[in-house]
Design a protein around this motif. Structure first.
Motif, mmCIF file in Angstrom:
data_model
loop_
_atom_site.group_PDB
_atom_site.id
_atom_site.type_symbol
_atom_site.label_atom_id
_atom_site.label_comp_id
_atom_site.label_asym_id
_atom_site.label_seq_id
_atom_site.Cartn_x
_atom_site.Cartn_y
_atom_site.Cartn_z
ATOM 1 N N ARG A 184 0.793 -1.224 0.000
ATOM 2 C CA ARG A 184 0.000 0.000 0.000
ATOM 3 C C ARG A 184 0.830 1.281 0.000
ATOM 4 N NH1 ARG A 184 -4.607 -1.275 4.477
ATOM 5 N NH2 ARG A 184 -2.784 -1.921 5.676
ATOM 6 N N ASP A 185 2.127 1.178 0.289
ATOM 7 C CA ASP A 185 2.991 2.369 0.326
ATOM 8 C C ASP A 185 4.391 1.923 -0.065
ATOM 9 O OD1 ASP A 185 4.620 4.512 0.947
ATOM 10 O OD2 ASP A 185 3.480 5.082 2.726
ATOM 11 N N ARG A 186 4.806 2.344 -1.252
ATOM 12 C CA ARG A 186 6.055 1.804 -1.777
ATOM 13 C C ARG A 186 7.296 2.331 -1.059
ATOM 14 N NH1 ARG A 186 6.302 2.078 -8.158
ATOM 15 N NH2 ARG A 186 5.607 4.212 -7.774
ATOM 16 N N ARG A 187 7.095 3.295 -0.131
ATOM 17 C CA ARG A 187 8.238 3.725 0.666
ATOM 18 C C ARG A 187 8.554 2.718 1.767
ATOM 19 N NH1 ARG A 187 6.095 9.348 2.733
ATOM 20 N NH2 ARG A 187 4.387 7.913 3.130
#
Lengths: 159, 159
Positions: B102-105
DNA sequence: TATTGTTATACTCTATAACTATA
DNA sequence: TATAGTTATAGAGTATAACAATA
Protein backbone atom coordinates in the motif's frame (compact mmCIF):
# COMPACT_ATOMS: atom_id res chain seq x y z
CA UNK A 1 -32.62 -4.72 41.67
CA UNK A 2 -31.36 -5.39 45.17
CA UNK A 3 -30.28 -8.92 44.26
CA UNK A 4 -28.71 -7.67 41.07
CA UNK A 5 -26.44 -5.33 43.00
CA UNK A 6 -25.62 -8.07 45.50
CA UNK A 7 -24.72 -10.42 42.67
CA UNK A 8 -22.52 -7.78 41.05
CA UNK A 9 -20.75 -7.17 44.32
CA UNK A 10 -20.30 -10.90 44.85
CA UNK A 11 -18.89 -11.33 41.36
CA UNK A 12 -16.43 -8.51 41.91
CA UNK A 13 -15.34 -9.98 45.21
CA UNK A 14 -14.82 -13.44 43.76
CA UNK A 15 -12.96 -12.01 40.79
CA UNK A 16 -10.69 -10.10 43.14
CA UNK A 17 -10.12 -13.11 45.38
CA UNK A 18 -9.65 -15.79 42.73
CA UNK A 19 -8.52 -14.22 39.45
CA UNK A 20 -7.44 -16.52 36.64
CA UNK A 21 -3.88 -17.67 37.34
CA UNK A 22 -1.58 -16.46 34.55
CA UNK A 23 0.35 -18.93 32.43
CA UNK A 24 4.10 -18.98 32.93
CA UNK A 25 4.50 -17.47 29.45
CA UNK A 26 2.21 -14.56 30.34
CA UNK A 27 4.06 -13.85 33.55
CA UNK A 28 7.41 -14.15 31.78
CA UNK A 29 6.33 -11.69 29.11
CA UNK A 30 5.09 -9.21 31.70
CA UNK A 31 8.32 -9.44 33.71
CA UNK A 32 10.35 -8.98 30.52
CA UNK A 33 8.30 -5.96 29.43
CA UNK A 34 8.67 -4.28 32.81
CA UNK A 35 12.37 -5.15 33.02
CA UNK A 36 12.93 -3.53 29.63
CA UNK A 37 10.85 -0.47 30.49
CA UNK A 38 12.68 -0.02 33.77
CA UNK A 39 16.06 -0.30 32.02
CA UNK A 40 15.05 2.28 29.41
CA UNK A 41 13.78 4.58 32.14
CA UNK A 42 17.18 4.31 33.83
CA UNK A 43 19.03 4.91 30.54
CA UNK A 44 16.90 7.99 29.79
CA UNK A 45 17.53 9.46 33.25
CA UNK A 46 21.27 8.82 32.85
CA UNK A 47 21.29 10.44 29.40
CA UNK A 48 19.81 13.65 30.86
CA UNK A 49 23.03 13.89 32.86
CA UNK A 50 25.26 13.10 29.88
CA UNK A 51 25.89 9.54 31.02
CA UNK A 52 25.48 6.29 29.10
CA UNK A 53 23.54 3.60 30.92
CA UNK A 54 26.71 1.61 31.58
CA UNK A 55 28.50 4.63 33.02
CA UNK A 56 25.55 5.27 35.32
CA UNK A 57 25.39 1.59 36.29
CA UNK A 58 29.08 1.67 37.24
CA UNK A 59 28.59 4.83 39.27
CA UNK A 60 25.66 3.19 41.05
CA UNK A 61 27.97 0.42 42.32
CA UNK A 62 30.37 2.80 44.08
CA UNK A 63 29.13 2.82 47.66
CA UNK A 64 32.82 2.49 48.57
CA UNK A 65 36.15 1.82 46.83
CA UNK A 66 35.91 -1.01 44.29
CA UNK A 67 38.82 -2.52 42.33
CA UNK A 68 38.65 -2.39 38.53
CA UNK A 69 38.33 -6.17 38.48
CA UNK A 70 35.40 -6.08 40.87
CA UNK A 71 33.61 -3.60 38.65
CA UNK A 72 33.96 -5.96 35.70
CA UNK A 73 32.28 -8.66 37.78
CA UNK A 74 29.49 -6.35 38.92
CA UNK A 75 28.85 -5.11 35.38
CA UNK A 76 29.08 -8.64 33.94
CA UNK A 77 31.60 -7.61 31.27
CA UNK A 78 35.25 -8.19 30.44
CA UNK A 79 37.81 -6.37 32.58
CA UNK A 80 39.29 -4.65 29.54
CA UNK A 81 36.09 -2.65 29.07
CA UNK A 82 36.25 -1.13 32.52
CA UNK A 83 39.40 0.82 31.70
CA UNK A 84 37.62 2.93 29.09
CA UNK A 85 34.43 3.42 31.10
CA UNK A 86 36.37 4.60 34.15
CA UNK A 87 38.61 6.77 31.93
CA UNK A 88 35.59 8.67 30.68
CA UNK A 89 34.02 9.04 34.13
CA UNK A 90 37.37 10.15 35.56
CA UNK A 91 37.91 12.77 32.85
CA UNK A 92 34.57 14.27 33.90
CA UNK A 93 35.55 14.27 37.56
CA UNK A 94 32.86 11.80 38.66
CA UNK A 95 35.26 9.08 39.90
CA UNK A 96 38.96 8.75 40.69
CA UNK A 97 41.44 5.87 40.77
CA UNK A 98 43.28 5.24 44.03
CA UNK A 99 46.20 2.85 44.59
CA UNK A 100 45.44 -0.07 46.91
CA UNK A 101 47.77 0.04 49.93
CA UNK A 102 47.82 -3.76 50.28
CA UNK A 103 48.36 -4.84 46.64
CA UNK A 104 50.19 -2.58 44.26
CA UNK A 105 48.61 -4.24 41.25
CA UNK A 106 45.14 -3.09 42.28
CA UNK A 107 43.50 0.27 41.58
CA UNK A 108 40.41 1.12 43.56
CA UNK A 109 37.73 3.28 41.98
CA UNK A 110 35.97 5.81 44.23
CA UNK A 111 33.08 8.12 43.38
CA UNK A 112 33.75 11.83 43.91
CA UNK A 113 31.17 14.00 45.67
CA UNK A 114 29.99 15.17 42.26
CA UNK A 115 29.74 11.55 41.14
CA UNK A 116 27.60 10.63 44.16
CA UNK A 117 25.35 13.63 43.63
CA UNK A 118 24.94 12.83 39.94
CA UNK A 119 23.90 9.20 40.47
CA UNK A 120 21.55 10.31 43.26
CA UNK A 121 19.80 12.60 40.80
CA UNK A 122 19.64 9.90 38.12
CA UNK A 123 17.86 7.61 40.57
CA UNK A 124 15.48 10.38 41.62
CA UNK A 125 14.63 11.13 37.99
CA UNK A 126 13.48 7.64 37.01
CA UNK A 127 10.05 9.11 36.46
CA UNK A 128 8.34 6.14 34.84
CA UNK A 129 9.47 3.81 37.61
CA UNK A 130 8.47 6.26 40.35
CA UNK A 131 5.06 6.94 38.89
CA UNK A 132 4.47 3.21 38.41
CA UNK A 133 5.23 2.56 42.07
CA UNK A 134 2.96 5.44 43.07
CA UNK A 135 0.06 3.49 41.58
CA UNK A 136 0.29 1.05 44.51
CA UNK A 137 -0.76 1.76 48.07
CA UNK A 138 1.45 0.83 51.01
CA UNK A 139 -0.09 -2.59 51.50
CA UNK A 140 0.40 -3.47 47.84
CA UNK A 141 3.97 -2.20 47.86
CA UNK A 142 4.67 -4.37 50.88
CA UNK A 143 3.22 -7.40 49.12
CA UNK A 144 5.17 -6.65 45.95
CA UNK A 145 8.38 -6.23 47.91
CA UNK A 146 7.86 -9.58 49.59
CA UNK A 147 7.22 -11.36 46.30
CA UNK A 148 10.22 -9.75 44.59
CA UNK A 149 12.39 -10.71 47.55
CA UNK A 150 11.37 -14.32 46.90
CA UNK A 151 12.37 -13.90 43.26
CA UNK A 152 15.79 -12.42 43.97
CA UNK A 153 17.78 -15.55 44.92
CA UNK A 154 16.79 -17.27 41.67
CA UNK A 155 17.61 -14.22 39.56
CA UNK A 156 21.02 -13.70 41.06
CA UNK A 157 22.16 -17.28 40.60
CA UNK A 158 24.51 -17.28 37.62
CA UNK A 159 24.44 -20.01 35.00
CA UNK B 1 8.16 -23.44 77.44
CA UNK B 2 4.64 -23.83 76.15
CA UNK B 3 4.04 -20.11 76.28
CA UNK B 4 7.45 -19.51 74.72
CA UNK B 5 6.49 -21.59 71.70
CA UNK B 6 3.10 -19.91 71.47
CA UNK B 7 4.74 -16.51 71.58
CA UNK B 8 7.19 -17.53 68.87
CA UNK B 9 4.35 -18.77 66.71
CA UNK B 10 2.40 -15.57 67.29
CA UNK B 11 5.40 -13.45 66.41
CA UNK B 12 5.94 -15.40 63.22
CA UNK B 13 2.28 -15.04 62.28
CA UNK B 14 2.23 -11.32 62.92
CA UNK B 15 5.46 -10.87 61.01
CA UNK B 16 3.96 -12.73 58.07
CA UNK B 17 0.73 -10.74 58.21
CA UNK B 18 2.16 -7.29 58.83
CA UNK B 19 5.77 -7.17 57.64
CA UNK B 20 7.57 -3.84 57.79
CA UNK B 21 6.52 -1.82 54.75
CA UNK B 22 9.59 -1.14 52.58
CA UNK B 23 10.70 2.41 51.91
CA UNK B 24 10.25 3.63 48.35
CA UNK B 25 14.03 3.62 47.96
CA UNK B 26 14.25 -0.03 49.00
CA UNK B 27 11.53 -1.06 46.60
CA UNK B 28 13.09 1.00 43.83
CA UNK B 29 16.46 -0.64 44.38
CA UNK B 30 14.93 -4.11 44.35
CA UNK B 31 13.00 -3.42 41.15
CA UNK B 32 16.15 -2.02 39.54
CA UNK B 33 18.25 -5.03 40.59
CA UNK B 34 15.70 -7.49 39.22
CA UNK B 35 15.23 -5.47 36.04
CA UNK B 36 18.98 -5.54 35.44
CA UNK B 37 19.27 -9.24 36.27
CA UNK B 38 16.40 -10.08 33.94
CA UNK B 39 17.96 -8.04 31.14
CA UNK B 40 21.33 -9.75 31.57
CA UNK B 41 19.61 -13.14 31.62
CA UNK B 42 18.00 -12.27 28.30
CA UNK B 43 21.30 -11.02 26.84
CA UNK B 44 23.10 -14.19 27.93
CA UNK B 45 20.42 -16.43 26.38
CA UNK B 46 20.60 -14.40 23.16
CA UNK B 47 24.42 -14.64 23.09
CA UNK B 48 24.22 -18.44 23.23
CA UNK B 49 22.48 -18.19 19.85
CA UNK B 50 24.98 -15.70 18.44
CA UNK B 51 22.61 -12.76 18.85
CA UNK B 52 23.21 -9.42 20.53
CA UNK B 53 20.51 -8.39 22.99
CA UNK B 54 19.19 -5.76 20.58
CA UNK B 55 18.97 -8.26 17.74
CA UNK B 56 17.04 -10.64 19.99
CA UNK B 57 14.80 -7.82 21.20
CA UNK B 58 13.97 -6.91 17.60
CA UNK B 59 13.24 -10.53 16.75
CA UNK B 60 10.96 -10.74 19.79
CA UNK B 61 8.77 -7.94 18.35
CA UNK B 62 8.03 -9.76 15.09
CA UNK B 63 4.68 -11.45 15.75
CA UNK B 64 3.74 -10.16 12.29
CA UNK B 65 5.12 -7.81 9.62
CA UNK B 66 6.46 -4.56 11.12
CA UNK B 67 7.74 -1.54 9.15
CA UNK B 68 11.33 -0.45 9.79
CA UNK B 69 10.01 2.76 11.32
CA UNK B 70 7.80 0.84 13.72
CA UNK B 71 10.76 -1.20 14.88
CA UNK B 72 12.65 1.99 15.72
CA UNK B 73 9.72 3.05 17.89
CA UNK B 74 9.47 -0.34 19.59
CA UNK B 75 13.23 -0.45 20.27
CA UNK B 76 13.27 3.22 21.41
CA UNK B 77 16.15 4.09 19.07
CA UNK B 78 16.77 6.17 15.96
CA UNK B 79 15.46 4.75 12.68
CA UNK B 80 18.93 4.77 11.14
CA UNK B 81 20.06 2.06 13.56
CA UNK B 82 17.39 -0.37 12.45
CA UNK B 83 18.90 -0.68 8.97
CA UNK B 84 22.08 -2.28 10.31
CA UNK B 85 20.37 -4.49 12.86
CA UNK B 86 17.95 -5.85 10.25
CA UNK B 87 20.84 -6.20 7.75
CA UNK B 88 22.69 -8.50 10.11
CA UNK B 89 19.59 -10.54 11.00
CA UNK B 90 18.68 -10.82 7.31
CA UNK B 91 22.17 -11.99 6.31
CA UNK B 92 21.73 -14.82 8.82
CA UNK B 93 18.34 -15.73 7.40
CA UNK B 94 16.39 -14.88 10.56
CA UNK B 95 14.25 -12.10 9.05
CA UNK B 96 13.42 -10.78 5.59
CA UNK B 97 12.28 -7.42 4.18
CA UNK B 98 9.03 -7.34 2.22
CA UNK B 99 7.66 -4.42 0.19
CA UNK B 100 4.44 -2.92 1.53
CA UNK B 101 1.71 -3.23 -1.11
CA UNK B 102 0.00 0.00 0.00
CA UNK B 103 2.99 2.37 0.33
CA UNK B 104 6.06 1.80 -1.78
CA UNK B 105 8.24 3.72 0.67
CA UNK B 106 7.64 1.16 3.40
CA UNK B 107 9.50 -2.10 3.96
CA UNK B 108 7.95 -4.60 6.32
CA UNK B 109 10.20 -6.87 8.34
CA UNK B 110 9.02 -10.47 8.84
CA UNK B 111 10.64 -13.22 10.90
CA UNK B 112 11.51 -16.38 8.99
CA UNK B 113 10.65 -19.80 10.44
CA UNK B 114 14.25 -20.06 11.63
CA UNK B 115 13.97 -16.61 13.22
CA UNK B 116 10.81 -17.60 15.09
CA UNK B 117 12.39 -20.82 16.29
CA UNK B 118 15.52 -19.02 17.43
CA UNK B 119 13.69 -16.41 19.51
CA UNK B 120 11.47 -19.16 20.96
CA UNK B 121 14.59 -20.92 22.20
CA UNK B 122 16.08 -17.72 23.60
CA UNK B 123 12.94 -17.20 25.66
CA UNK B 124 12.96 -20.80 26.83
CA UNK B 125 16.62 -20.52 27.88
CA UNK B 126 16.21 -17.55 30.22
CA UNK B 127 17.22 -19.87 33.03
CA UNK B 128 17.62 -17.34 35.82
CA UNK B 129 14.20 -15.84 35.13
CA UNK B 130 12.52 -19.24 34.86
CA UNK B 131 14.09 -20.57 38.05
CA UNK B 132 13.18 -17.38 39.88
CA UNK B 133 9.53 -17.74 38.87
CA UNK B 134 9.61 -21.42 39.87
CA UNK B 135 10.25 -20.28 43.43
CA UNK B 136 6.65 -19.04 43.62
CA UNK B 137 3.57 -21.22 43.87
CA UNK B 138 0.51 -20.58 41.72
CA UNK B 139 -1.18 -18.32 44.22
CA UNK B 140 1.92 -16.16 44.57
CA UNK B 141 2.40 -15.99 40.82
CA UNK B 142 -1.20 -14.85 40.46
CA UNK B 143 -0.67 -12.16 43.08
CA UNK B 144 2.59 -11.05 41.44
CA UNK B 145 0.95 -10.90 38.04
CA UNK B 146 -1.84 -8.74 39.40
CA UNK B 147 0.58 -6.33 41.04
CA UNK B 148 2.81 -6.07 37.96
CA UNK B 149 -0.29 -5.44 35.85
CA UNK B 150 -0.99 -2.45 38.09
CA UNK B 151 2.59 -1.24 37.51
CA UNK B 152 2.48 -1.52 33.74
CA UNK B 153 0.49 1.61 32.80
CA UNK B 154 2.90 3.83 34.76
CA UNK B 155 5.98 2.17 33.27
CA UNK B 156 4.80 2.45 29.71
CA UNK B 157 3.93 6.12 29.89
CA UNK B 158 6.76 7.96 28.11
CA UNK B 159 8.23 11.19 29.42
C1' DT C 1 53.11 -19.22 37.67
C1' DA C 2 48.94 -16.51 38.41
C1' DT C 3 46.61 -12.08 38.71
C1' DT C 4 45.68 -6.89 37.87
C1' DG C 5 45.20 -3.46 34.85
C1' DT C 6 46.09 -1.85 30.30
C1' DT C 7 46.50 -1.63 25.20
C1' DA C 8 45.34 -2.93 20.38
C1' DT C 9 41.88 -4.70 17.38
C1' DA C 10 37.53 -5.65 15.34
C1' DC C 11 32.59 -5.63 15.63
C1' DT C 12 28.14 -3.75 17.16
C1' DC C 13 25.04 -0.11 18.85
C1' DT C 14 24.08 4.73 19.06
C1' DA C 15 22.61 9.58 17.47
C1' DT C 16 23.18 13.20 13.98
C1' DA C 17 23.00 14.79 9.48
C1' DA C 18 22.36 14.34 4.65
C1' DC C 19 20.53 11.84 0.80
C1' DT C 20 16.66 9.04 -2.37
C1' DA C 21 12.35 7.66 -3.46
C1' DT C 22 8.08 7.95 -2.68
C1' DA C 23 3.58 10.23 -0.76
C1' DT D 1 6.27 19.53 1.69
C1' DA D 2 6.55 15.64 4.50
C1' DT D 3 7.76 10.74 5.39
C1' DA D 4 10.32 5.92 4.95
C1' DG D 5 14.46 4.01 4.47
C1' DT D 6 19.35 4.43 3.71
C1' DT D 7 24.20 6.01 4.04
C1' DA D 8 28.19 8.28 6.22
C1' DT D 9 30.30 9.52 10.34
C1' DA D 10 31.93 9.64 15.06
C1' DG D 11 31.64 8.06 19.79
C1' DA D 12 30.83 4.37 23.03
C1' DG D 13 30.34 -0.57 24.60
C1' DT D 14 31.89 -5.35 23.78
C1' DA D 15 35.08 -9.63 23.62
C1' DT D 16 39.60 -11.47 22.38
C1' DA D 17 44.42 -11.54 22.62
C1' DA D 18 48.68 -9.85 24.16
C1' DC D 19 51.53 -7.15 27.36
C1' DA D 20 53.97 -5.06 31.86
C1' DA D 21 53.94 -4.87 36.74
C1' DT D 22 53.21 -7.26 40.79
C1' DA D 23 51.97 -11.20 43.75
Amino acid sequence: MFYGLKLLEYTRTMTAITPQPPTKAQLLELVAALGTAQWQDFAAAAARHGLTSVQAKLLAQLKGPVPMRGLATLLVCDASNVTGIVDRLESRGLVRREPDPRDRRVKNVVATDEGLETIRRVRAEMQATHSALDALDEEERTALYGLLERLRPGMERRA
